[in-house]
Design a protein around this motif. Sequence first.
Motif, PDB file in Angstrom:
ATOM      1  N   ILE A 122       0.873  -1.144  -0.132  1.00 26.89           N
ATOM      2  CA  ILE A 122      -0.136  -0.080   0.151  1.00 26.89           C
ATOM      3  C   ILE A 122       0.888   1.240  -0.103  1.00 26.89           C
ATOM      4  N   LEU A 123       1.991   1.162   0.770  1.00 31.47           N
ATOM      5  CA  LEU A 123       2.745   2.425   0.808  1.00 31.47           C
ATOM      6  C   LEU A 123       3.520   2.662  -0.373  1.00 31.47           C
ATOM      7  N   ARG A 124       4.107   1.743  -1.013  1.00 33.41           N
ATOM      8  CA  ARG A 124       4.659   1.878  -2.417  1.00 33.41           C
ATOM      9  C   ARG A 124       3.727   2.376  -3.343  1.00 33.41           C
ATOM     10  N   GLU A 125       2.460   1.816  -3.432  1.00 31.53           N
ATOM     11  CA  GLU A 125       1.521   2.248  -4.226  1.00 31.53           C
ATOM     12  C   GLU A 125       1.111   3.851  -4.068  1.00 31.53           C
ATOM     13  N   GLU A 126       0.885   4.089  -2.922  1.00 30.71           N
ATOM     14  CA  GLU A 126       0.109   5.433  -2.291  1.00 30.71           C
ATOM     15  C   GLU A 126       1.106   6.727  -2.299  1.00 30.71           C
ATOM     16  N   VAL A 127       2.206   6.269  -1.579  1.00 34.92           N
ATOM     17  CA  VAL A 127       3.230   7.384  -1.281  1.00 34.92           C
ATOM     18  C   VAL A 127       4.143   7.572  -2.453  1.00 34.92           C
ATOM     19  N   GLU A 128       4.594   6.716  -3.009  1.00 29.30           N
ATOM     20  CA  GLU A 128       5.582   6.903  -4.100  1.00 29.30           C
ATOM     21  C   GLU A 128       4.768   7.223  -5.418  1.00 29.30           C
ATOM     22  N   LYS A 129       3.548   7.691  -5.335  1.00 28.03           N
ATOM     23  CA  LYS A 129       2.755   8.210  -6.827  1.00 28.03           C
ATOM     24  C   LYS A 129       3.509   9.529  -7.285  1.00 28.03           C
TER      25      LYS A 129
END
Length: 176
Positions: free
Chosen positions: A169-176
Amino acid sequence: FDIELQLIADVGLIGLPNAGKSSLLNALTRAGAKVGDYAFTTLEPNLGAYFGYVLADIPGLIEGASEGKGLGHKFLKHIKRTEIILHLVSAENENVKEVFDTVQNELEKFDDSLLKKKQIILLTKIDTCDEKTLKAKIKELMATKKEVMTISVLDDEAVKNFKDNLVKILREEVEK
């Protein structure tokens, strides 16, 4: 001049007092946050590092926090500074949807832009109820149209599964 930091964490752990926020932070990181079986154990946000992301354990919110009840404004201000909201709801609560709605209402009253942040509901302390009750509580929370996950910090496998999902989730959301 007043200068205010606008982002302190990638994920803010929020919920009513005693929802398991500090216990979760300790299970995910080496934060060493104080844990107690009583409300308002956490009086200041605790931060923990998780695979290069910062998690913030926000002290428990109560009804009336948006009007400044307790230390409401102080706590709500920290939530504005997070990228993702991880909303913890204890399975010990009789009506989990009502608990979720209470905190949502406080967020909306304080600053409705908080409701636009990505929110995930995490049903905690699932070891405190039987399977049938757990399924009913999950179903109740699914009505919010938010992603619902479950955890017991006493179950190593559940913690590992949650950790894996959180990283994705963090990789998908924060690194957008």
